[in-house]
Design a protein around this motif. Structure first.
Motif, short mmCIF file in Angstrom:
data_model
loop_
_atom_site.label_atom_id
_atom_site.label_comp_id
_atom_site.label_asym_id
_atom_site.label_seq_id
_atom_site.Cartn_x
_atom_site.Cartn_y
_atom_site.Cartn_z
N PHE A 123 -0.58 7.48 -4.14
CA PHE A 123 0.24 6.27 -4.10
C PHE A 123 1.51 6.42 -3.26
O PHE A 123 2.09 5.43 -2.84
CB PHE A 123 0.62 5.82 -5.52
CG PHE A 123 -0.54 5.25 -6.29
CD1 PHE A 123 -0.80 3.89 -6.27
CD2 PHE A 123 -1.38 6.07 -7.02
CE1 PHE A 123 -1.88 3.36 -6.97
CE2 PHE A 123 -2.45 5.55 -7.73
CZ PHE A 123 -2.72 4.19 -7.70
N PHE A 124 1.95 7.66 -3.02
CA PHE A 124 3.17 7.90 -2.25
C PHE A 124 2.96 8.98 -1.20
O PHE A 124 3.73 9.94 -1.11
CB PHE A 124 4.31 8.30 -3.20
CG PHE A 124 4.52 7.34 -4.34
CD1 PHE A 124 5.23 6.17 -4.16
CD2 PHE A 124 3.97 7.61 -5.59
CE1 PHE A 124 5.41 5.28 -5.21
CE2 PHE A 124 4.15 6.73 -6.65
CZ PHE A 124 4.86 5.55 -6.46
N PRO A 125 1.93 8.86 -0.36
CA PRO A 125 1.65 9.92 0.61
C PRO A 125 2.72 9.99 1.70
O PRO A 125 3.24 8.97 2.15
CB PRO A 125 0.30 9.50 1.20
CG PRO A 125 0.26 8.01 1.03
CD PRO A 125 0.98 7.73 -0.26
N GLN A 183 -4.21 4.40 0.16
CA GLN A 183 -5.16 4.50 1.26
C GLN A 183 -6.05 3.26 1.35
O GLN A 183 -6.60 2.98 2.42
CB GLN A 183 -6.03 5.76 1.09
CG GLN A 183 -5.30 7.07 1.30
CD GLN A 183 -4.49 7.50 0.08
OE1 GLN A 183 -4.50 6.83 -0.95
NE2 GLN A 183 -3.77 8.61 0.19
N GLN A 184 -6.18 2.51 0.27
CA GLN A 184 -7.05 1.34 0.25
C GLN A 184 -6.31 0.03 0.53
O GLN A 184 -6.82 -0.82 1.25
CB GLN A 184 -7.75 1.26 -1.13
CG GLN A 184 -8.71 2.42 -1.37
CD GLN A 184 -9.21 2.46 -2.80
OE1 GLN A 184 -8.42 2.37 -3.74
NE2 GLN A 184 -10.51 2.59 -2.98
N ILE A 185 -5.10 -0.14 -0.03
CA ILE A 185 -4.41 -1.43 0.13
C ILE A 185 -2.96 -1.28 0.59
O ILE A 185 -2.19 -2.25 0.57
CB ILE A 185 -4.46 -2.26 -1.17
CG1 ILE A 185 -3.78 -1.52 -2.33
CG2 ILE A 185 -5.89 -2.63 -1.53
CD1 ILE A 185 -3.64 -2.37 -3.58
N GLY A 186 -2.56 -0.07 0.98
CA GLY A 186 -1.22 0.13 1.51
C GLY A 186 -0.14 0.01 0.45
O GLY A 186 -0.33 0.40 -0.70
N TRP A 187 1.03 -0.54 0.84
CA TRP A 187 2.21 -0.57 -0.02
C TRP A 187 2.01 -1.39 -1.28
O TRP A 187 2.76 -1.24 -2.26
CB TRP A 187 3.41 -1.13 0.74
CG TRP A 187 3.26 -2.57 1.16
CD1 TRP A 187 2.75 -3.05 2.31
CD2 TRP A 187 3.59 -3.72 0.36
NE1 TRP A 187 2.74 -4.43 2.31
CE2 TRP A 187 3.26 -4.87 1.13
CE3 TRP A 187 4.14 -3.90 -0.91
CZ2 TRP A 187 3.46 -6.17 0.66
CZ3 TRP A 187 4.34 -5.20 -1.38
CH2 TRP A 187 4.01 -6.31 -0.60
N VAL A 188 1.01 -2.27 -1.30
CA VAL A 188 0.75 -3.07 -2.51
C VAL A 188 0.39 -2.16 -3.69
O VAL A 188 0.72 -2.47 -4.84
CB VAL A 188 -0.36 -4.10 -2.25
CG1 VAL A 188 -0.66 -4.90 -3.52
CG2 VAL A 188 0.05 -5.05 -1.13
N ALA A 189 -0.26 -1.05 -3.41
CA ALA A 189 -0.68 -0.13 -4.48
C ALA A 189 0.51 0.44 -5.25
O ALA A 189 0.56 0.32 -6.49
CB ALA A 189 -1.55 0.98 -3.91
N PRO A 190 1.50 1.05 -4.60
CA PRO A 190 2.65 1.53 -5.37
C PRO A 190 3.46 0.41 -6.02
O PRO A 190 4.06 0.61 -7.08
CB PRO A 190 3.50 2.29 -4.34
CG PRO A 190 3.02 1.83 -3.01
CD PRO A 190 1.58 1.48 -3.19
#
Length: 460
Positions: free
Chosen positions: A44-46, A109-116
């Motif tokens: 989530f925070f790569p 990796q799947q939805i970008g910044w929306v994930a975090p």
């Protein structure tokens, strides 16, 4: 008439309801805490900087602590106005739903910044729920306790913390161990990072169903019923507690401070330090994940034992006296970090020192955490007891738990891998708690039956 468990609330049901509920809530909380160290920095925070990813993960972890006082005020309002049972059911459902949804989230990796961002929202929901959970469980236990055993009964909801920790980490360990590994099974596998980490979050649904079944069988305590019959129930208990009991709020907040800092250093920081490699940019002890978590679990067993032992001791000698002694020990313990936490030069020697450190730290944690289930509620009368104890407990989570992992990692990095400043930080927080205890009267003989709160006329 002394406060005792009523036939509608037999003592076994009171203990089970307070213990099972907090176990589930803390299980959910620790599942996130473990993932915050092992999984979320990667998924989530790569970033190219491992420390920055870890700090970002801890920042979202700490965000839940900010939501906890809000949950304390909301659940405290309804708990003091309408009763403890409904709020306990609501907090359990909120925590359970948020935890299960975390297990379903897509990654960066799947939805970008929306994930975090979604992870942050759900983490806030967890904090909101836990803000109402602890105080309600403590009140169910202590308001139904036999005379002279309030700290003993109050230690059972506290026991949910070590039990929840052990269950959450055993599940993480078992999943990681059972999944196929290209390398050492003590390390994280690709399958664990891909999907295995989701299982502990989804498993929460099963535990929540069990918790609801137990809690729905409860009825309100005689103490709360008596407050209703006497006309002391407030329309706005939050206003009352801030207007008339602000000193108790401040003292209760700082009484909990050292406990919070100690716990999150012993769980989050030590896991980070213990599993960091000795040749990393910020070096640690270099243990494998599985090895170190097993060491933590051994320490947490002592946490549970001393949580239970602290209850009868606090009933015998008083909460304040016991907490003054253990807080003094925590201050000294903070000054020993550099003696115990060493790079893994000799695995056996380093392992023995680290295990001793974990056992000692968790023994202190159990001894300071156990009496809190009685002491914080005893600072307040019945009609604002939920609000008062919940706000104190959860505002302290901001000052202690929310920032403890973040400050600890920053201090550890600033010293180039030495933990001595982290220990000094713990000792400083212990001094603040010690001062608060000096100004706090003994609460062992606080009579729940007679102290129902201000009458309506006294409020005006």
């Amino acid at each position: 008439m002394s406060t005792t468990a009523t036939p509608a609330n037999p003592r076994s049901r009171v203990i089970t309801a307070s213990l099972v509920g907090t176990t589930i809530e803390f299980y959910d909380f620790y599942a996130y805490a473990t993932a915050a160290v092992l999984v979320f920095p990667i998924l989530f925070f790569p970033s190219d900087n491992e420390t920055a990813s870890l700090l970002a993960s801890f920042a979202v972890f700490g965000a839940a602590m900010v939501a906890r006082p809000i949950g304390a005020m909301v659940f405290g309002h309804f708990g003091d106005k309408y009763g403890r049972k409904a709020t306990l059911v609501a907090s359990l459902l909120t925590m359970g739903i948020a935890t299960v949804v975390i297990g379903l989230l897509p990654t960066f990796q799947q939805i970008g910044w929306v994930a975090p961002f979604l992870l942050l929202i759900l983490r806030l929901a967890q904090g909101f729920a836990l803000g109402g959970e602890w105080s309600g469980a403590a009140l169910v236990a202590t308001e139904n306790a036999p005379k002279g055993k309030r700290a003993w009964y109050g230690s059972f909801p506290q026991l949910g913390a070590p039990i929840g920790f052990i269950i959450a980490n055993f599940i993480f360990l078992a999943i990681n161990w059972l999944l196929p590994h290209a390398e050492d099974p003590a390390l994280k596998s690709e399958a664990f990072l891909a999907w295995g980490w989701r299982i502990p979050f989804l498993f929460s649904a099963v535990m929540v169903i069990i918790g609801l079944w137990v809690r729905l069988k409860l009825v309100e305590s005689d103490t709360f019923k008596k407050a209703g019959e006497s006309g002391t129930i407030r329309k706005m208990p939050l206003v009352t507690v801030f207007r008339h009991y602000w000193k108790q709020l401040i003292l209760g907040t700082f009484i909990m401070l050292a406990t919070y800092v100690l716990f999150y250093l012993m769980t989050n920081f030590t896991l980070t330090y213990g599993t960091a490699q000795a040749d990393a940019a910020v070096p640690g002890s270099g243990f494998g994940y599985t090895d170190f978590v097993l060491m933590q679990i051994i320490g947490v067993v002592f946490f549970g034992i001393f949580t239970l032992l602290s209850g009868p001791i606090a009933d015998a000698i008083g909460r304040r006296k016991l907490l003054l002694w253990v807080t003094g020990a925590i201050i000294v313990f903070g000054l020993t970090f550099n003696l115990f936490l060493l790079p893994q030069v000799d695995p056996k020697f380093t392992g023995a020192l680290t295990q001793a450190f974990l056992i000692l730290g968790f023994m202190l944690m159990g001894t300071t955490f156990g009496p809190m289930g009685a002491m914080l509620p005893e600072l307040f009368p019945t009609n604002v007891r939920y609000s008062g104890s919940a706000i104190s407990y959860n505002v302290s989570s901001i000052l202690g738990a929310a920032v403890a992992p973040f400050i600890a990692v920053a201090l550890w990095a600033a010293t180039g891998g030495s933990p001595w400043l982290v220990g000094v930080y713990l000792s400083a927080m212990g001094v603040l708690t010690f001062i608060a205890l000096i100004f706090t009267p003994e609460t062992k003989d606080h009579d729940y039956e007679s102290d129902l709160g201000l009458a309506q006329s006294a409020e005006l």
